[in-house]
Write an enzyme that holds these catalytic residues in place. Structure first.
Site, PDB file in Angstrom:
ATOM      1  N   PHE A   1      45.654  26.282  40.428  1.00  0.00           N
ATOM      2  CA  PHE A   1      44.711  25.864  39.687  1.00  0.00           C
ATOM      3  C   PHE A   1      45.138  26.259  38.402  1.00  0.00           C
ATOM      4  O   PHE A   1      45.009  27.577  38.170  1.00  0.00           O
ATOM      5  CB  PHE A   1      43.590  26.397  40.416  1.00  0.00           C
ATOM      6  CG  PHE A   1      43.408  26.276  41.726  1.00  0.00           C
ATOM      7  CD1 PHE A   1      43.628  25.009  42.407  1.00  0.00           C
ATOM      8  CD2 PHE A   1      43.617  27.471  42.590  1.00  0.00           C
ATOM      9  CE1 PHE A   1      43.841  25.035  43.829  1.00  0.00           C
ATOM     10  CE2 PHE A   1      43.749  27.337  43.893  1.00  0.00           C
ATOM     11  CZ  PHE A   1      43.833  26.025  44.797  1.00  0.00           C
TER      12      PHE A   1
ATOM     13  N   ASP B   1      44.488  27.609  35.209  1.00  0.00           N
ATOM     14  CA  ASP B   1      43.493  28.122  34.536  1.00  0.00           C
ATOM     15  C   ASP B   1      44.000  28.900  33.419  1.00  0.00           C
ATOM     16  O   ASP B   1      45.055  28.721  32.883  1.00  0.00           O
ATOM     17  CB  ASP B   1      42.632  29.094  35.469  1.00  0.00           C
ATOM     18  CG  ASP B   1      43.443  30.232  36.100  1.00  0.00           C
ATOM     19  OD1 ASP B   1      44.688  30.178  36.020  1.00  0.00           O
ATOM     20  OD2 ASP B   1      43.159  31.416  36.374  1.00  0.00           O
TER      21      ASP B   1
ATOM     22  N   ASP C   1      49.282  30.961  44.173  1.00  0.00           N
ATOM     23  CA  ASP C   1      48.114  30.828  43.253  1.00  0.00           C
ATOM     24  C   ASP C   1      47.264  32.148  43.430  1.00  0.00           C
ATOM     25  O   ASP C   1      47.174  32.957  42.511  1.00  0.00           O
ATOM     26  CB  ASP C   1      47.308  29.629  43.486  1.00  0.00           C
ATOM     27  CG  ASP C   1      46.062  29.657  42.344  1.00  0.00           C
ATOM     28  OD1 ASP C   1      46.371  29.138  41.224  1.00  0.00           O
ATOM     29  OD2 ASP C   1      45.044  30.397  42.638  1.00  0.00           O
TER      30      ASP C   1
HETATM   31  N1  56B Z   1      44.154  29.792  39.729  1.00  0.00           N
HETATM   32  C1  56B Z   1      42.845  30.331  39.735  1.00  0.00           C
HETATM   33  N2  56B Z   1      41.883  30.469  38.899  1.00  0.00           N
HETATM   34  C2  56B Z   1      40.834  31.072  39.496  1.00  0.00           C
HETATM   35  C3  56B Z   1      40.669  31.374  40.705  1.00  0.00           C
HETATM   36  C4  56B Z   1      39.431  31.872  40.818  1.00  0.00           C
HETATM   37  C5  56B Z   1      38.544  32.419  41.960  1.00  0.00           C
HETATM   38  N3  56B Z   1      38.963  32.069  43.166  1.00  0.00           N
HETATM   39  C6  56B Z   1      38.441  32.650  44.259  1.00  0.00           C
HETATM   40  C7  56B Z   1      39.020  32.275  45.639  1.00  0.00           C
HETATM   41  C8  56B Z   1      39.527  33.235  46.304  1.00  0.00           C
HETATM   42  C9  56B Z   1      39.507  34.447  45.714  1.00  0.00           C
HETATM   43  O1  56B Z   1      39.006  35.443  46.452  1.00  0.00           O
HETATM   44  C10 56B Z   1      38.774  34.126  44.498  1.00  0.00           C
HETATM   45  O2  56B Z   1      37.734  34.899  44.404  1.00  0.00           O
HETATM   46  C11 56B Z   1      38.860  31.873  39.522  1.00  0.00           C
HETATM   47  N4  56B Z   1      39.817  31.288  38.647  1.00  0.00           N
HETATM   48  C12 56B Z   1      39.694  30.911  37.236  1.00  0.00           C
HETATM   49  O3  56B Z   1      40.191  32.350  36.642  1.00  0.00           O
HETATM   50  C13 56B Z   1      39.475  32.419  35.361  1.00  0.00           C
HETATM   51  C14 56B Z   1      38.325  33.515  35.449  1.00  0.00           C
HETATM   52  O4  56B Z   1      39.055  34.693  35.120  1.00  0.00           O
HETATM   53  P1  56B Z   1      38.005  36.014  34.859  1.00  0.00           P
HETATM   54  O5  56B Z   1      37.351  35.701  33.170  1.00  0.00           O
HETATM   55  O6  56B Z   1      38.852  37.179  34.738  1.00  0.00           O
HETATM   56  O7  56B Z   1      36.941  36.057  35.663  1.00  0.00           O
HETATM   57  C15 56B Z   1      38.891  31.179  35.209  1.00  0.00           C
HETATM   58  O8  56B Z   1      39.546  30.078  34.712  1.00  0.00           O
HETATM   59  C16 56B Z   1      38.375  30.763  36.655  1.00  0.00           C
HETATM   60  O9  56B Z   1      38.243  29.339  36.603  1.00  0.00           O
HETATM   61  C17 56B Z   1      41.746  31.408  41.737  1.00  0.00           C
HETATM   62  O10 56B Z   1      41.592  31.807  42.861  1.00  0.00           O
HETATM   63  N5  56B Z   1      43.041  30.717  41.021  1.00  0.00           N
END
Ligand code: 56B
Length: 306
Positions: free
Chosen positions: A213, A215, A283
């Site tokens: 994903f 991000d 990821d």
């Molecule tokens: N690649 C990727 N990006 C992810 C996540 C997740 C949450 N996934 C949940 C699923 C299972 C886990 O236990 C997590 O709780 C959020 N994001 C992204 O991160 C950024 C936020 O960062 P900060 O501002 O520091 O909170 C924002 O762009 C958000 O869209 C992920 O898993 N993979």
């Protein structure tokens, strides 16, 4: 997601500002001896889960709002996930389709216990309304029906979500070509898979098709690991915390090259160590490293997609 892989690979092969460093990639994989450290989905213990359709509704709404936290230094994903959970525990109908259609900015702030205007708040409200309206119009108000309609295919789910909900159509134009990244649509499939542990609403026979994903955290971790190399201009801009325009070459290259780097990592794990690993697992490992490092410098783009 073939279109994500193919279009990202095209970007990586025409990239000016970002390069995937294959020898660093190999070094990283060797360092972990071919074993991606296992990170539990919900390692933070923040998500709502009741093993039923309300969990699906929760995850869909969560991923409809899962973008752009950085403009407010105190806001993060954890806050969103845990306050949406608290809202549901307090009122099981808080995320019903009719309620989603009527939230105002101040009401959303109240729901999330957030004392000031949220980043891109008007967009968040517009997207909540879009989700509520389309769930009601086409899926009997329930995200669970959307998942039932995908025939246990993550690819079909992503396609269906993008077809029905314009806010999830995460794509860009790069050097005239359409590039598909589908961050929030794919993470919805992965969140179901993670929350339901690959069973019931979380069973997808093709979960291996999902990419990472793209991000702002995972690219920053890949850069820190040395796997992504940025041009001097881009590095300085990110380190100076300058904003990078959505849809700019730099932004698309950062996101697409991150996807490509992880796909290469996956190939290497298989070729060198005989390990079959999901991009979703890589990821989660990389993302967990990133969010545990508050000093990580990430790119800043105002976007509803991530
Ligand atoms: N690649 C990727 N990006 C992810 C996540 C997740 C949450 N996934 C949940 C699923 C299972 C886990 O236990 C997590 O709780 C959020 N994001 C992204 O991160 C950024 C936020 O960062 P900060 O501002 O520091 O909170 C924002 O762009 C958000 O869209 C992920 O898993 N993979």
């Amino acid at each position: 997601m073939e279109e994500v892989r193919i279009s990202s690979a095209w970007v990586a092969s025409h990239s000016n500002h970002v390069k995937v460093d294959s020898s660093e990639l190999e070094r990283v994989v060797d360092n972990i001896q071919g074993s991606i450290p296992k990170v539990e989905w919900n390692f933070e213990g923040i998500h709502y889960f009741d093993n039923g359709p309300l969990t699906v509704q929760y995850l869909f709404v969560l991923d409809a709002l899962n973008f752009c936290f950085w403009p407010d230094k105190d806001l993060d994903y954890n806050h969103l996930a845990s306050e949406l959970k608290a809202a549901l525990l307090n009122d099981k109908s808080a995320l019903d389709a009719d309620r989603l259609q009527s939230y105002t900015g101040p009401q959303l702030r109240q729901l999330l216990k957030w004392p000031r205007v949220l980043p891109l708040e008007e967009e968040r409200i517009r997207l909540l309304h879009e989700v509520g309206q389309e769930l009601e119009r086409s899926f009997g108000g329930e995200a669970a029906n959307l998942v039932k309609a995908c025939g246990k295919s993550a690819v079909s789910l992503v396609t269906l979500v993008a077809r029905h909900f314009p806010g999830f159509r995460d794509h860009s134009l790069y050097k005239g070509r359409q590039v598909f990244l589908y961050k929030r649509a794919q993470i919805f499939a992965a969140d179901l898979w993670g929350a339901f542990k690959g069973q019931g609403y979380g069973y997808f026979y093709d979960i291996s098709s999902v990419t990472i994903f793209a991000d702002y955290i995972v690219p920053a971790v890949l850069r820190q690991l040395g796997v992504l190399k940025y041009s001097l201009e881009l590095s300085s801009s990110i380190d100076a915390k300058n904003e990078i325009s959505p849809g700019s070459e730099q932004e698309v290259e950062i996101r697409a090259c991150s996807i490509v780097a992880v796909e290469k990592m996956r190939e290497l794990l298989e070729r060198k160590f005989g390990k079959q690993v999901l991009s979703v697992e890589i990821d989660l490992w990389l993302w967990a490293i990133g969010v545990q490092n508050p000093s990580l410098k990430h790119h800043r783009t105002l976007s509803i997609y991530y």
